[in-house]
Design an enzyme around this catalytic site. Structure first.
Site, PDB file in Angstrom:
ATOM      1  N   LYS A 158       0.700  -1.665  -0.341  1.00 45.38           N
ATOM      2  CA  LYS A 158      -0.406   0.087   0.297  1.00 45.38           C
ATOM      3  C   LYS A 158       0.991   1.165  -0.437  1.00 45.38           C
ATOM      4  CE  LYS A 158      -1.170   1.120   4.102  1.00 45.38           C
ATOM      5  NZ  LYS A 158      -1.214   2.524   4.689  1.00 45.38           N
ATOM      6  N   ASN A 159       1.850   0.725   0.631  1.00 47.41           N
ATOM      7  CA  ASN A 159       2.422   2.214   0.908  1.00 47.41           C
ATOM      8  C   ASN A 159       3.330   2.766  -0.449  1.00 47.41           C
ATOM      9  OD1 ASN A 159       1.526   2.574   3.614  1.00 47.41           O
ATOM     10  ND2 ASN A 159       3.452   2.627   4.801  1.00 47.41           N
ATOM     11  N   ARG A 163      -3.354  10.559   5.490  1.00 48.54           N
ATOM     12  CA  ARG A 163      -2.726  11.435   5.298  1.00 48.54           C
ATOM     13  C   ARG A 163      -2.155  11.533   4.475  1.00 48.54           C
ATOM     14  NH1 ARG A 163      -1.582  14.035   9.892  1.00 48.54           N
ATOM     15  NH2 ARG A 163       0.506  14.740   8.954  1.00 48.54           N
ATOM     16  N   CYS A 215      -4.298  13.157  14.133  1.00 46.70           N
ATOM     17  CA  CYS A 215      -3.789  10.946  13.640  1.00 46.70           C
ATOM     18  C   CYS A 215      -4.019  10.782  15.307  1.00 46.70           C
ATOM     19  CB  CYS A 215      -2.751  10.821  12.892  1.00 46.70           C
ATOM     20  SG  CYS A 215      -2.553   9.383  12.423  1.00 46.70           S
ATOM     21  N   ARG A 255       1.407  14.567  13.858  1.00 49.38           N
ATOM     22  CA  ARG A 255       2.629  14.509  12.306  1.00 49.38           C
ATOM     23  C   ARG A 255       2.272  15.697  11.605  1.00 49.38           C
ATOM     24  NH1 ARG A 255       0.072   8.896  10.365  1.00 49.38           N
ATOM     25  NH2 ARG A 255       1.465   8.898   8.945  1.00 49.38           N
ATOM     26  N   ASP A 311       5.848   0.734  11.493  1.00 48.63           N
ATOM     27  CA  ASP A 311       4.833  -0.232  11.204  1.00 48.63           C
ATOM     28  C   ASP A 311       4.490  -1.252  11.666  1.00 48.63           C
ATOM     29  OD1 ASP A 311       3.953   2.309  10.030  1.00 48.63           O
ATOM     30  OD2 ASP A 311       4.416   1.435   8.735  1.00 48.63           O
ATOM     31  N   ARG A 323      -8.043  -0.560   5.825  1.00 45.63           N
ATOM     32  CA  ARG A 323      -7.209   0.073   5.021  1.00 45.63           C
ATOM     33  C   ARG A 323      -6.030  -0.561   4.463  1.00 45.63           C
ATOM     34  NH1 ARG A 323      -5.354   4.391   8.603  1.00 45.63           N
ATOM     35  NH2 ARG A 323      -4.239   4.598   6.948  1.00 45.63           N
TER      36      ARG A 323
HETATM   37  C1  UD1 Z   1       5.360   6.734   5.983  1.00 48.15           C
HETATM   38  C2  UD1 Z   1       4.155   5.582   5.780  1.00 48.15           C
HETATM   39  C3  UD1 Z   1       3.647   5.322   7.541  1.00 48.15           C
HETATM   40  C4  UD1 Z   1       5.171   4.991   7.848  1.00 48.15           C
HETATM   41  C5  UD1 Z   1       5.755   6.337   8.531  1.00 48.15           C
HETATM   42  C6  UD1 Z   1       6.515   5.624   8.898  1.00 48.15           C
HETATM   43  C7  UD1 Z   1       3.397   5.863   3.901  1.00 48.15           C
HETATM   44  C8  UD1 Z   1       2.267   6.076   2.909  1.00 48.15           C
HETATM   45  N1  UD1 Z   1       2.592   6.066   5.480  1.00 48.15           N
HETATM   46  O1  UD1 Z   1       4.560   7.559   6.604  1.00 48.15           O
HETATM   47  O2  UD1 Z   1       2.601   4.016   7.660  1.00 48.15           O
HETATM   48  O3  UD1 Z   1       4.307   4.678   9.546  1.00 48.15           O
HETATM   49  O4  UD1 Z   1       6.651   6.528   6.904  1.00 48.15           O
HETATM   50  O5  UD1 Z   1       7.705   5.114   8.762  1.00 48.15           O
HETATM   51  O6  UD1 Z   1       4.238   5.535   3.263  1.00 48.15           O
HETATM   52  N2  UD1 Z   1       7.692  14.013  11.095  1.00 48.15           N
HETATM   53  C9  UD1 Z   1       8.116  15.794  10.408  1.00 48.15           C
HETATM   54  N3  UD1 Z   1       7.704  17.129   9.999  1.00 48.15           N
HETATM   55  C10 UD1 Z   1       7.188  16.351   8.380  1.00 48.15           C
HETATM   56  C11 UD1 Z   1       7.300  14.911   8.102  1.00 48.15           C
HETATM   57  C12 UD1 Z   1       6.984  14.338   9.399  1.00 48.15           C
HETATM   58  O7  UD1 Z   1       8.696  15.729  11.940  1.00 48.15           O
HETATM   59  O8  UD1 Z   1       6.595  17.216   7.429  1.00 48.15           O
HETATM   60  C13 UD1 Z   1       7.944  13.605  11.487  1.00 48.15           C
HETATM   61  C14 UD1 Z   1       6.721  12.446  11.809  1.00 48.15           C
HETATM   62  O9  UD1 Z   1       5.729  13.334  12.539  1.00 48.15           O
HETATM   63  C15 UD1 Z   1       7.454  11.271  12.008  1.00 48.15           C
HETATM   64  C16 UD1 Z   1       8.723  10.819  11.598  1.00 48.15           C
HETATM   65  O10 UD1 Z   1       9.026  12.557  10.778  1.00 48.15           O
HETATM   66  O11 UD1 Z   1       7.951  11.806  14.009  1.00 48.15           O
HETATM   67  C17 UD1 Z   1       8.374  10.272  10.213  1.00 48.15           C
HETATM   68  O12 UD1 Z   1       7.372  10.774   9.557  1.00 48.15           O
HETATM   69  P1  UD1 Z   1       6.914  10.157   8.149  1.00 48.15           P
HETATM   70  O13 UD1 Z   1       7.904   9.381   7.911  1.00 48.15           O
HETATM   71  O14 UD1 Z   1       7.056  11.209   7.272  1.00 48.15           O
HETATM   72  O15 UD1 Z   1       5.810   9.516   8.091  1.00 48.15           O
HETATM   73  P2  UD1 Z   1       4.417   9.726   6.204  1.00 48.15           P
HETATM   74  O16 UD1 Z   1       5.812   9.447   5.085  1.00 48.15           O
HETATM   75  O17 UD1 Z   1       3.653  10.590   6.856  1.00 48.15           O
END
Ligand code: UD1
Length: 420
Positions: A22-23, A92, A116, A121, A307, A399
């Site tokens: 999915k991701n 998201r 969330c 996030r 995850d 999901r």
């Molecule tokens: C993706 C995955 C999710 C997984 C996560 C971490 C998808 C669709 N989802 O989510 O299943 O749990 O990676 O492996 O691929 N952060 C910030 N600022 C930002 C963005 C992120 O501080 O602008 C922080 C987040 O709060 C978190 C960390 O960075 O603590 C990692 O998050 P991120 O890798 O961005 O997660 P997603 O890409 O949203």
């Protein structure tokens, strides 16, 4: 609403086939917005999040055909530039249309994703990266409003307080493919799903180097063309079944799993006494009679994936001794603790860590799913527990896991779905 009912205590036996990730599918579907030509994406898991992404593409004016695990996208001259709140608020990952839309449309409006349950996030890294490319970004009435007329390649440090960001890397990489000049993303995420996205973009004619590393270099091109791509299989789904086997004392084969995506889990499972072998894309798991305790720290890839943290916690609940989880990606991602404790687990949260004292047996109970991976953990706990477990709110599970109860039933579990 549906609930899952499990009569626990059965050892898993047999073979399970892993579905597409999915991701990986979500950003790759978003990336089709970068071209006007037909794209064919196969091995797409038919999950609710994928349907949400398809709805977003359609709302932008893109024609999409879905047939089993194959999605054909016809983005010819789509005019839409708004990803609406009613869709973005349900998932998201919708934020990953921002980068491609910005590269193609003069003005873009993408709803802010909102809260969330697994903790805050933010999307500051997405906005920082796109701003560094020259996008003019404002927040208005709950929407990110961005203009990308004069974008130019740039060197961008994309790390936040918790390290790299998967979807921020995806967003900036996608936008940079059509942005003139060279973009260098430092502290880029190198999760297999980011690599899969880069491979799809390369097939579309993008110029990208360094995917799989923490420094990705992209040289902007004028145009991207259509492409065909098969999504990689889901390492989190594979990991969930490996843990389910180890927890239930079973012996299973997992087909369509890549050991290079699961190194840290394999290491930890061997550490608790599980036997793991592999041949080609099949991983064989044989449980041990006595699980040893183990400690994990979640980290960006190749560290232990957040995850799989909740599912790993269930295994620790069954181990003989004290285990510790330190959550370094989402420090508040512990919603599952209270539900596991209702099933007889002994887990205590201490800051961003959880201390788990193994118990001889979990006992079935009515529990409530709070998010996608926490739901999977409750299913695993239900499989290991004595008696009946009823998990409500399984729409979270739907999901991210394709027909989990069917796959588990084929492995010998007693699990079925009922209307609540
Ligand atoms: C993706 C995955 C999710 C997984 C996560 C971490 C998808 C669709 N989802 O989510 O299943 O749990 O990676 O492996 O691929 N952060 C910030 N600022 C930002 C963005 C992120 O501080 O602008 C922080 C987040 O709060 C978190 C960390 O960075 O603590 C990692 O998050 P991120 O890798 O961005 O997660 P997603 O890409 O949203």
């Amino acid at each position: 609403m549906d609930k899952l009912v499990i009569e626990g205590g059965r050892k898993l036996k047999g073979t399970v086939q892993i579905s597409g990730a999915k991701n990986a599918a979500l950003p790759i579907l978003a990336a089709t917005l970068l071209t006007q030509e037909k794209c064919v994406i196969s091995n797409v898991p038919p999950l609710r999040d994928v349907q949400t992404m398809v709805k977003i593409l359609r709302s932008l004016g893109v024609r999409v055909q879905m047939q089993d695990s194959r999605i054909t996208v016809y983005p010819a001259k789509y005019k839409g530039y708004t990803a609406p709140y009613k869709l973005v608020s349900t998932m998201r990952a919708s934020i990953c249309v921002l980068g491609p839309l910005l590269a193609k449309q003069a003005l873009v409006r993408v709803s802010l994703p909102g809260g969330c349950v697994i903790g805050p996030r933010p999307i500051d890294l997405h906005l920082k990266g796109l701003s560094a490319l020259g996008a003019k970004i404002k927040i208005e009435h709950g929407y990110i409003v961005a203009q990308g007329k004069k974008m130019k390649g740039a060197r961008i440090y994309l790390g936040g307080p918790f390290g790299s960001s998967v979807l921020a890397t995806a967003n900036v990489m996608m936008a940079a493919t059509l942005t003139p000049g060279i973009t260098i993303i430092e502290n880029a995420a190198c999760e297999p799903e980011v690599v899969d996205l880069a491979n799809f973009l390369l097939k579309m004619g993008a110029k990208i180097h360094g995917q799989k590393t923490h420094t990705i270099e992209i040289e902007g091109v004028k145009k991207l063309h259509g492409a065909e791509h098969k999504i990689i299989n889901d390492r989190i789904e594979a990991g969930t079944y490996m843990l389910a086997c180890a927890i239930t004392g079973g012996e299973i084969s997992i087909k369509g799993a890549s050991i290079s995506h699961l190194g840290v889990l394999i290491d930890k499972l061997k550490g608790v006494g599980t036997t793991i072998r592999h041949s080609g894309d099949t991983i064989f798991v044989k449980a041990t009679r006595r699980l040893r305790p183990v400690d994990i720290t979640t980290l960006p890839f190749p560290g232990f994936p957040t995850d799989l943290q909740a599912q790993m916690m269930v295994l620790m609940c069954m181990a003989g001794g004290i285990s510790v989880i330190t959550e370094k990606v989402y420090p508040e991602r512990f919603m599952h603790i209270s539900e596991l404790n209702r099933m007889g687990a002994r887990v205590m949260k201490e800051g961003s860590s959880a201390i788990i004292e193994g118990v001889p047996k979990l006992s079935g109970a009515p529990v409530m799913a709070s998010d996608l991976r926490a739901s999977a953990a409750l299913v695993l706990a239900g499989l290991a527990a004595s008696g009946r477990t009823e998990i409500s709110r399984v729409y979270h599970l739907d999901r991210g896991y394709k027909t989990m109860e069917e796959k588990l039933s084929r492995l010998g579990a007693k699990i079925w779905r009922e209307k609540e």
